[in-house]
Design a protein around this motif. Structure first.
Motif, PDB file in Angstrom:
ATOM      1  N   THR A 131       0.800  -0.991   0.111  1.00  8.34           N
ATOM      2  CA  THR A 131       0.070   0.220   0.114  1.00  8.34           C
ATOM      3  C   THR A 131       0.939   1.201  -0.098  1.00  8.34           C
ATOM      4  O   THR A 131       1.903   1.325   0.722  1.00  8.34           O
ATOM      5  CB  THR A 131      -1.001  -0.041   1.131  1.00  8.34           C
ATOM      6  N   SER A 132       0.564   2.255  -0.725  1.00  5.02           N
ATOM      7  CA  SER A 132       1.247   3.613  -0.835  1.00  5.02           C
ATOM      8  C   SER A 132       0.220   4.655  -0.989  1.00  5.02           C
ATOM      9  O   SER A 132      -0.847   4.491  -1.314  1.00  5.02           O
ATOM     10  CB  SER A 132       2.200   3.652  -2.215  1.00  5.02           C
ATOM     11  N   TYR A 133       0.830   5.820  -0.447  1.00  5.38           N
ATOM     12  CA  TYR A 133       0.115   7.020  -0.514  1.00  5.38           C
ATOM     13  C   TYR A 133       0.723   8.026  -1.365  1.00  5.38           C
ATOM     14  O   TYR A 133       1.835   8.236  -1.278  1.00  5.38           O
ATOM     15  CB  TYR A 133       0.079   7.434   0.771  1.00  5.38           C
ATOM     16  N   LYS A 134      -0.173   8.847  -1.967  1.00  9.55           N
ATOM     17  CA  LYS A 134       0.331  10.327  -2.654  1.00  9.55           C
ATOM     18  C   LYS A 134      -0.813  11.181  -2.304  1.00  9.55           C
ATOM     19  O   LYS A 134      -2.016  10.872  -2.367  1.00  9.55           O
ATOM     20  CB  LYS A 134       0.462   9.627  -3.974  1.00  9.55           C
ATOM     21  N   ILE A 135      -0.402  12.562  -2.027  1.00  8.94           N
ATOM     22  CA  ILE A 135      -1.198  13.554  -1.937  1.00  8.94           C
ATOM     23  C   ILE A 135      -1.710  14.047  -3.478  1.00  8.94           C
ATOM     24  O   ILE A 135      -1.204  13.898  -4.356  1.00  8.94           O
ATOM     25  CB  ILE A 135      -0.375  14.839  -1.254  1.00  8.94           C
ATOM     26  N   THR A 136      -2.926  14.296  -3.514  1.00 12.51           N
ATOM     27  CA  THR A 136      -3.635  14.661  -4.708  1.00 12.51           C
ATOM     28  C   THR A 136      -3.486  16.346  -4.706  1.00 12.51           C
ATOM     29  O   THR A 136      -3.048  17.048  -3.784  1.00 12.51           O
ATOM     30  CB  THR A 136      -5.125  14.511  -4.665  1.00 12.51           C
ATOM     31  N   ASP A 137      -3.880  16.878  -5.905  1.00 16.64           N
ATOM     32  CA  ASP A 137      -3.753  18.319  -6.075  1.00 16.64           C
ATOM     33  C   ASP A 137      -4.815  19.070  -5.014  1.00 16.64           C
ATOM     34  O   ASP A 137      -4.521  20.078  -4.516  1.00 16.64           O
ATOM     35  CB  ASP A 137      -4.143  18.588  -7.637  1.00 16.64           C
ATOM     36  N   ILE A 138      -5.886  18.331  -4.829  1.00 15.89           N
ATOM     37  CA  ILE A 138      -7.150  18.918  -4.015  1.00 15.89           C
ATOM     38  C   ILE A 138      -6.343  18.932  -2.645  1.00 15.89           C
ATOM     39  O   ILE A 138      -6.479  19.878  -1.975  1.00 15.89           O
ATOM     40  CB  ILE A 138      -8.159  18.072  -4.014  1.00 15.89           C
ATOM     41  N   GLY A 139      -5.525  17.810  -2.283  1.00 17.78           N
ATOM     42  CA  GLY A 139      -5.014  17.625  -1.010  1.00 17.78           C
ATOM     43  C   GLY A 139      -3.906  18.660  -0.867  1.00 17.78           C
ATOM     44  O   GLY A 139      -4.184  19.385   0.465  1.00 17.78           O
ATOM     45  N   LYS A 140      -3.182  18.939  -1.865  1.00 18.40           N
ATOM     46  CA  LYS A 140      -2.077  20.095  -1.723  1.00 18.40           C
ATOM     47  C   LYS A 140      -2.685  21.576  -1.280  1.00 18.40           C
ATOM     48  O   LYS A 140      -2.349  22.300  -0.612  1.00 18.40           O
ATOM     49  CB  LYS A 140      -1.170  20.048  -3.030  1.00 18.40           C
ATOM     50  N   ARG A 141      -3.743  21.750  -2.210  1.00 16.53           N
ATOM     51  CA  ARG A 141      -4.432  22.921  -1.948  1.00 16.53           C
ATOM     52  C   ARG A 141      -4.980  23.056  -0.587  1.00 16.53           C
ATOM     53  O   ARG A 141      -4.856  24.348   0.208  1.00 16.53           O
ATOM     54  CB  ARG A 141      -5.555  23.095  -2.920  1.00 16.53           C
ATOM     55  N   ALA A 142      -5.642  22.159   0.037  1.00 10.84           N
ATOM     56  CA  ALA A 142      -6.532  22.043   1.094  1.00 10.84           C
ATOM     57  C   ALA A 142      -5.282  22.346   2.362  1.00 10.84           C
ATOM     58  O   ALA A 142      -5.610  23.096   3.287  1.00 10.84           O
ATOM     59  CB  ALA A 142      -7.345  21.164   1.509  1.00 10.84           C
ATOM     60  N   PHE A 143      -4.315  21.586   2.014  1.00  9.63           N
ATOM     61  CA  PHE A 143      -3.188  21.485   3.335  1.00  9.63           C
ATOM     62  C   PHE A 143      -2.539  22.695   3.237  1.00  9.63           C
ATOM     63  O   PHE A 143      -2.282  23.330   4.349  1.00  9.63           O
ATOM     64  CB  PHE A 143      -2.299  20.416   3.050  1.00  9.63           C
ATOM     65  N   GLN A 144      -2.206  23.403   2.005  1.00  7.22           N
ATOM     66  CA  GLN A 144      -1.502  24.603   2.128  1.00  7.22           C
ATOM     67  C   GLN A 144      -2.478  25.675   2.871  1.00  7.22           C
ATOM     68  O   GLN A 144      -1.977  26.559   3.421  1.00  7.22           O
ATOM     69  CB  GLN A 144      -0.955  24.908   0.700  1.00  7.22           C
ATOM     70  N   GLU A 145      -3.677  25.763   2.388  1.00  8.09           N
ATOM     71  CA  GLU A 145      -4.548  26.757   2.954  1.00  8.09           C
ATOM     72  C   GLU A 145      -4.535  26.758   4.744  1.00  8.09           C
ATOM     73  O   GLU A 145      -4.471  27.588   5.208  1.00  8.09           O
ATOM     74  CB  GLU A 145      -6.253  26.597   2.488  1.00  8.09           C
ATOM     75  N   HIS A 146      -4.554  25.380   5.095  1.00 10.23           N
ATOM     76  CA  HIS A 146      -4.715  25.072   6.463  1.00 10.23           C
ATOM     77  C   HIS A 146      -3.339  25.772   7.153  1.00 10.23           C
ATOM     78  O   HIS A 146      -3.494  26.350   8.154  1.00 10.23           O
ATOM     79  CB  HIS A 146      -4.677  23.588   6.724  1.00 10.23           C
ATOM     80  N   VAL A 147      -2.265  25.477   6.570  1.00 10.68           N
ATOM     81  CA  VAL A 147      -0.981  25.737   7.147  1.00 10.68           C
ATOM     82  C   VAL A 147      -0.923  27.419   6.976  1.00 10.68           C
ATOM     83  O   VAL A 147      -0.463  28.249   7.877  1.00 10.68           O
ATOM     84  CB  VAL A 147       0.165  25.366   6.290  1.00 10.68           C
ATOM     85  N   ASN A 148      -1.258  27.874   5.881  1.00 10.97           N
ATOM     86  CA  ASN A 148      -1.220  29.541   5.779  1.00 10.97           C
ATOM     87  C   ASN A 148      -2.101  30.043   6.657  1.00 10.97           C
ATOM     88  O   ASN A 148      -1.891  30.947   7.389  1.00 10.97           O
ATOM     89  CB  ASN A 148      -1.843  29.890   4.296  1.00 10.97           C
ATOM     90  N   PHE A 149      -3.335  29.374   7.020  1.00 13.30           N
ATOM     91  CA  PHE A 149      -4.180  29.913   8.207  1.00 13.30           C
ATOM     92  C   PHE A 149      -3.598  29.900   9.420  1.00 13.30           C
ATOM     93  O   PHE A 149      -3.607  30.756  10.192  1.00 13.30           O
ATOM     94  CB  PHE A 149      -5.677  29.216   7.893  1.00 13.30           C
ATOM     95  N   LEU A 150      -2.897  28.700   9.672  1.00 11.92           N
ATOM     96  CA  LEU A 150      -2.194  28.633  10.991  1.00 11.92           C
ATOM     97  C   LEU A 150      -1.036  29.668  10.956  1.00 11.92           C
ATOM     98  O   LEU A 150      -1.069  30.310  12.332  1.00 11.92           O
ATOM     99  CB  LEU A 150      -1.507  27.182  11.142  1.00 11.92           C
ATOM    100  N   GLU A 151      -0.335  29.766  10.065  1.00 12.41           N
ATOM    101  CA  GLU A 151       0.586  30.996  10.076  1.00 12.41           C
ATOM    102  C   GLU A 151       0.121  32.284  10.286  1.00 12.41           C
ATOM    103  O   GLU A 151       0.626  33.164  11.130  1.00 12.41           O
ATOM    104  CB  GLU A 151       1.284  30.997   8.722  1.00 12.41           C
ATOM    105  N   LYS A 152      -1.095  32.521   9.715  1.00 13.68           N
ATOM    106  CA  LYS A 152      -1.904  33.835   9.782  1.00 13.68           C
ATOM    107  C   LYS A 152      -2.199  34.149  11.390  1.00 13.68           C
ATOM    108  O   LYS A 152      -2.151  35.175  11.928  1.00 13.68           O
ATOM    109  CB  LYS A 152      -2.887  33.878   8.784  1.00 13.68           C
ATOM    110  N   MET A 153      -2.788  33.008  11.945  1.00 13.52           N
ATOM    111  CA  MET A 153      -3.159  33.069  13.354  1.00 13.52           C
ATOM    112  C   MET A 153      -2.039  33.221  14.299  1.00 13.52           C
ATOM    113  O   MET A 153      -2.099  34.240  15.276  1.00 13.52           O
ATOM    114  CB  MET A 153      -3.767  31.646  13.768  1.00 13.52           C
ATOM    115  N   MET A 154      -0.985  32.656  13.562  1.00 16.75           N
ATOM    116  CA  MET A 154       0.223  33.097  14.740  1.00 16.75           C
ATOM    117  C   MET A 154       0.766  34.557  14.679  1.00 16.75           C
ATOM    118  O   MET A 154       1.617  34.968  15.733  1.00 16.75           O
ATOM    119  CB  MET A 154       1.479  32.092  14.331  1.00 16.75           C
ATOM    120  N   ARG A 155       0.718  34.973  13.474  1.00 19.40           N
ATOM    121  CA  ARG A 155       1.087  36.517  13.436  1.00 19.40           C
ATOM    122  C   ARG A 155       0.287  37.668  13.942  1.00 19.40           C
ATOM    123  O   ARG A 155       0.558  38.706  14.307  1.00 19.40           O
ATOM    124  CB  ARG A 155       1.305  36.864  11.946  1.00 19.40           C
ATOM    125  N   GLN A 156      -0.913  37.152  14.556  1.00 22.37           N
ATOM    126  CA  GLN A 156      -2.005  37.981  14.992  1.00 22.37           C
ATOM    127  C   GLN A 156      -1.655  38.059  16.557  1.00 22.37           C
ATOM    128  O   GLN A 156      -1.212  37.530  17.191  1.00 22.37           O
ATOM    129  CB  GLN A 156      -3.432  37.670  14.863  1.00 22.37           C
TER     130      GLN A 156
END
Length: 96
Positions: free
Chosen positions: A71-96
């Motif tokens: 069994t192997s795993y790969k991130i999808t384009d949808i997953g990359k976008r969603a995860f990047q948005e999540h991380v970006n939001f976390l970074e934004k919260m930390m800056r506030q």
């Protein structure tokens, strides 16, 4: 609107957060390697990967190598976008 409303609920689990982080920097990773990196049980990894696949965040490939299933795993384009948005939001919260 809550301060945490921009966070993706699917990434609240440390296992899912870890899986997505690993997959952002690896094209494909197999079950055993992922399990060892995250230090989780087979069942824990399987249930979290199923949830991520259901949301189309990862692709799961099962193939036979000799007589064993691999069994192997790969991130999808949808997953990359969603995860990047999540991380970006976390970074934004930390800056506030």
């Amino acid at each position: 609107m809550s301060i945490i409303s921009g966070l993706n609920k699917e990434f609240e689990s440390r296992v899912r957060l870890g899986m997505m982080s690993v997959l952002m920097v690896n094209e494909w990773i197999d079950f055993t390697e992922m399990k060892n990196l995250l230090q989780v049980t087979d069942g824990n990894l399987a249930s979290h990967s199923t949830a991520l696949e259901k949301n189309k965040y990862i692709e799961i490939k099962k193939e036979f190598v000799g007589k064993k299933t691999k069994t192997s795993y790969k991130i999808t384009d949808i997953g990359k976008r969603a995860f990047q948005e999540h991380v970006n939001f976390l970074e934004k919260m930390m800056r506030q």
